[in-house]
Design a protein around this motif. Structure first.
Motif: not given
Length: 288
Positions: A83-109
Motif C-alpha cells: 500500500x505504501x509503495x503504491x502511494x509512492x508510485x502515484x506520487x512519482x507519476x503525478x496522477x490520482x488514479x492508476x489504470x493497471x497495477x501489476x505485481x512485477x514477479x512472483x516471490x517464490x521463496x
C-alpha cells in the motif's frame, strides 16, 4: 482496444520503458503519445516513473485518454508495504488514479508475501484508486494458487512472449482464467539460444512475410501478437522506431502466416526464471 475481465478497456499496444534511461524516458513518452499510443507501461523497478509522469504532463493528450500501468517490486511485497509503495508510485507519476497495477514477479521463496501484496491491490481496486489489477511472470501453478487464495482474478498476466519464446502453455492458462496476456520483450531482439544469439528480426520466415506486406520484421512480429489477442508493449527511445512500432493497424496476417511464426518457438527462456527470484538476489530498494 482489449476488454479486461472487469470491463475496463485497455489499449492493445503500448510503449514499454524498461531500460529507458530517465533522461530519455520523458521524450519517448511524449513522442509515443503524439504518435497515437495511449498505453504507457512502467514499473517501480525501472526507476523512471517520475519521467513517465512528466511525459504524460507534457504531451497534449488528455489524461483521461491515457492508460497508465506500473508494477510493484518484490522488495515491497506484503500488505502494508505494498500500500505504501503504491502511494509512492502515484506520487512519482503525478496522477490520482492508476489504470493497471501489476505485481512485477512472483516471490517464490515467500509466496505468502505475494498473496498479501495482491490483497493490498484488491483493496486499492475496491477503493477506486486503481481501475484494474494483475500480475507479471506468474506460472500456471502460481496463478492457480493466487486465484484460489484471493478474491479478484487478475485482469492481466504480463509475460515474456516473442516468436522464439512464445510460452503457449502459460498463455493457455491465462486464457482459461479470462486473463489477458500482455507481452514484454515482444520483438525479441538479441535472443540468446544455447551459446548463440538469434534475432527474430532476421528470421527468414518473418522477413518473407514482411516483404509480402511491405512492412518491417518488427511490424510483422507486433501484428502477430495483435492477431493472437496479446497486448505487446515494445520499448524504444528512437522517434522513428516508436512511430514504426505503432504503424501496424493497416494489415493482418493469414492463419498460415501466424502458424508459421508460431512454429519458430524454441521453448527456451531469455533471462532469469521468475521462480528463481528471491529477496537475497533481487531485493534491491526502491527509493521514495
Amino acid at each position: 482496444m482489449i476488454t479486461l475481465n472487469n470491463g475496463v478497456q485497455m489499449p492493445a499496444l503500448g510503449l514499454g520503458v524498461f531500460q529507458s534511461k530517465p533522461e530519455e524516458t520523458t521524450d519517448a513518452v511524449v513522442t509515443a503519445l503524439e504518435c497515437g499510443y495511449r498505453l504507457i507501461d512502467t514499473a517501480a523497478a525501472y526507476f523512471n516513473e517520475h519521467e513517465v509522469g512528466e511525459g504524460i504532463r507534457r504531451a497534449e493528450v488528455p489524461r483521461s485518454e491515457i492508460f497508465v500501468e506500473t508494477k510493484l517490486w518484490i522488495t515491497n511485497y506484503g500488505y502494508d508495504s505494498a500500500l505504501r509503495a503504491f502511494d509512492v508510485s502515484l506520487r512519482k507519476l503525478s496522477i490520482e488514479q492508476l489504470d493497471l497495477w501489476l505485481l512485477h514477479q512472483p516471490l517464490a521463496s515467500d509466496f505468502e508475501k505475494t498473496i498479501q501484496a495482491y490483497k493490498a491491490a484488491e483493496r486499492l481496486l475496491a477503493e477506486g484508486r486503481v481501475r484494474a489489477i494483475g500480475v507479471s511472470n506468474l506460472t500456471p501453478a502460481r496463478l492457480d494458487e493466487l486465484i484460489a487464495r484471493t478474491g479478484v482474478i487478475p485482469a492481466v498476466n504480463q509475460i515474456q512472449v516473442h516468436p522464439y519464446y512464445s510460452q503457449p502453455a502459460l498463455r493457455a492458462a491465462n486464457t482459461s482464467h479470462g486473463i489477458v496476456t500482455q507481452s514484454w520483450s515482444p520483438i525479441g531482439g538479441a535472443y540468446t539460444y544455447g551459446n548463440a544469439e538469434k534475432n527474430p528480426l532476421q528470421d527468414p520466415v518473418i522477413t518473407a512475410v514482411a516483404a509480402k506486406y511491405g512492412k518491417t520484421a518488427a511490424q510483422v512480429i507486433l501484428r502477430w501478437h495483435l492477431d493472437h489477442g496479446f497486448a505487446p508493449i515494445p520499448k524504444s527511445i528512437k522517434p522513428h522506431r516508436i512511430a514504426e512500432n505503432f504503424d501496424v493497424f493497416d494489415f493482418v496476417l493469414t492463419p498460415t502466416e501466424i502458424a508459421a511464426i508460431d512454429a519458430l518457438d524454441t521453448g527456451v527462456r531469455g533471462g532469469p526464471d521468475p521462480e528463481s527470484l528471491t529477496l537475497e538476489n533481487y531485493g534491491f530498494a526502491i527509493p521514495d
